[in-house]
Design an enzyme around this catalytic site. Sequence first.
Site, PDB file in Angstrom:
ATOM      1  CB  ALA A 127       3.932 -12.960  -1.969  1.00  0.00           C
ATOM      2  CD  GLU A 148      -6.696  -8.380  -0.626  1.00  0.00           C
ATOM      3  OE1 GLU A 148      -5.588  -8.883  -0.851  1.00  0.00           O
ATOM      4  OE2 GLU A 148      -6.858  -7.328   0.034  1.00  0.00           O
ATOM      5  CG  ASN A 181       1.403  -1.681  -2.303  1.00  0.00           C
ATOM      6  OD1 ASN A 181       0.577  -0.792  -2.493  1.00  0.00           O
ATOM      7  ND2 ASN A 181       2.186  -1.718  -1.244  1.00  0.00           N
ATOM      8  N   GLY A 233       4.542  -0.790 -10.930  1.00  0.00           N
ATOM      9  CA  GLY A 233       5.008  -0.327 -12.234  1.00  0.00           C
ATOM     10  C   GLY A 233       5.205  -1.413 -13.275  1.00  0.00           C
ATOM     11  N   GLY A 234       5.014  -2.675 -12.863  1.00  0.00           N
ATOM     12  CA  GLY A 234       5.166  -3.775 -13.825  1.00  0.00           C
ATOM     13  C   GLY A 234       6.602  -3.996 -14.273  1.00  0.00           C
ATOM     14  NE  ARG A 241      13.365   2.118  -6.492  1.00  0.00           N
ATOM     15  CZ  ARG A 241      12.356   1.274  -6.519  1.00  0.00           C
ATOM     16  NH1 ARG A 241      11.949   0.697  -5.406  1.00  0.00           N
ATOM     17  NH2 ARG A 241      11.747   1.001  -7.641  1.00  0.00           N
ATOM     18  CD  GLU A 247       6.398  -3.594   0.459  1.00  0.00           C
ATOM     19  OE1 GLU A 247       5.845  -3.706  -0.657  1.00  0.00           O
ATOM     20  OE2 GLU A 247       6.467  -2.523   1.078  1.00  0.00           O
ATOM     21  CB  ILE A 278       7.973  -8.357  -9.490  1.00  0.00           C
ATOM     22  CG1 ILE A 278       7.308  -6.976  -9.530  1.00  0.00           C
ATOM     23  CG2 ILE A 278       7.035  -9.410 -10.086  1.00  0.00           C
ATOM     24  CD1 ILE A 278       6.852  -6.527 -10.922  1.00  0.00           C
TER      25      ILE A 278
END
Length: 505
Positions: free
Chosen positions: A53, A73, A81, A86-87, A332, A472, A488
């Site tokens: 983001a 940061e 994260n 997992g891309g 999920r 998130e 993403i």
Amino acid sequence: MNKIDFLTRRNFIKGLGATGVVFAAPSMATAIAADGIHWDEQVEMAIIGSGFAGLAAGIEAIKHGCKAVTIYEKMAVYGGNSAINGGLFAAPNTPLQQQKGINDSVDIMVADQLKSGRGVADEKLLRHIASHARDALQMTIDAGAEYYPYLQQLGGHSVPRTYQTKVSCGAGITQPLLHECRKVGVTLQNRSKFEGFILTKEGAVAGIRIRYPYYFEDENSGNIVNIRASKGVLVATGGFAQNVNLRMAQDPTLTAEVGCTNAKGATGEAMLEMFRLGAVPVHLAYIQSGPWASPDEGGFGYVSNYAIFNFPHSIAVNCLTGKRFMNEIADRKTRADAELACRDAAGKPLPPIMITSYAHAKEHPTCEKVLKYGVGWKFDSLQAIAKRFNIPLQPLQQQVDEYNAYVKAGDDKQFGKSMAKAKDMYIAAPYTVVRLWPKVHYCQGGVQVNANAEVLDSNTGKAIKGLYAAGEVCGGIHGVSRLGSCSIPECMVMGMTAARSMMGA
Ligand SMILES: Cc1cc2nc3c(=O)[nH]c(=O)nc-3n(C[C@H](O)[C@H](O)[C@H](O)COP(=O)(O)OP(=O)(O)OC[C@H]3O[C@@H](n4cnc5c(N)ncnc54)[C@H](O)[C@@H]3O)c2cc1C
């Protein structure tokens, strides 16, 4: 869940513990007034957090004429994260879908997400995100991200629409985006922890207080720096899955002993600070567990991506019965709940296994890793599997035969799994096996935003001036359960949206 179930689940989860670090939410200063304050630095746009983001927002801001944007940061490394993810990136109407003749649309993708959200997802925001997901994907490709030339069909998605980076990791996106940020002139500053807002007399966000240089978990490290942000502040600080006190306040079963896939910095203090300012809290108790995780390794590990790739052409088996117990590509929550229900005769946890034909498993690079690091195993026969996991052989053999008949017919009579991605992919020796157990993965809850990425005030229902949020840290978009590969696009589209809103574009 009744009381007995609840206690059993909690004890059981303890037994399978992985991360075990307890973070209290660090105490934060409440917002202070801008009147008479000494500004140490001035930017047009202050972005907090360097995940998808924040990075997407930085690039988009420069595109729209921003001359001074800094990403702060708190950790020593950038990416949060996003860098360890997992891309997997879902988008409708993409070039790969067109090339492979897959019929998809914004409507179909949103319908899949609304189903998984179980009636409480935000359709307007999901539609906004799906409509711009292809632009976000293109931003990553323009920055140099590389994807496999095929699409995956993840649980709950009705068609294959998920790209995966060639490194099978989110760093395959964050690294190119970081590079692009530096190239176009976004300033990046690590070890910079957001501590609180600075407000005008009217209550608008005028700037932020940053602790610098900050050393993670040393709350007294560094000094406070006051930063003025003339066009606004974007909070892109991710979820709070690593804040055990906070997640247990929402769901007491999610103790420190429950495994967690997240980076250590996912502690949620900036979200709490927005609540203090009046932001609307939404769906904080919807904390998602990943059904593809393994009890045999820490964090996301190797098994997660292995399982995500293989679920469509594999069977998940309850070790007590030797039978399947779920649609392996359901959403999920459905799968995580089904796995948690797998128990031995005494009610103790009994992680189920996933059986895959080695011939199919080896098509993905994670197969080699899973076998090499001893978190998955190769077997020549069902007898050997039954012996190793103490499964009754006859029902197991019968189950495999039945499932292979469903593959042949293209129709899963047991659980209604879509067999599109299992065509001609029979379960046959030699086999690979991994164990499954859910881990805390994603926070559906956070602050409420509108389609301009403005943070809404709980008292007025209106936007809090100068304050934006993306990724998130926001809540309510996905409802009860987010579909895999949909974070993403959400993070990037909402980050880009926030930048455009701040630039008045
Ligand atoms: C292991 C794993 C695998 C995943 N795989 C996928 C996938 O394949 N596809 C998908 O769509 N989703 C996936 N997800 C979910 C997705 O990666 C996250 O939801 C997403 O990365 C969140 O991005 P973000 O920009 O909101 O936050 P993050 O990427 O978490 O970035 C937030 C940053 O803010 C920093 N920060 C926090 N607080 C402060 C503060 N007070 N001051 C300064 N900085 C602060 C953090 O250190 C962090 O670097 C996965 C998640 C995990 C954990």
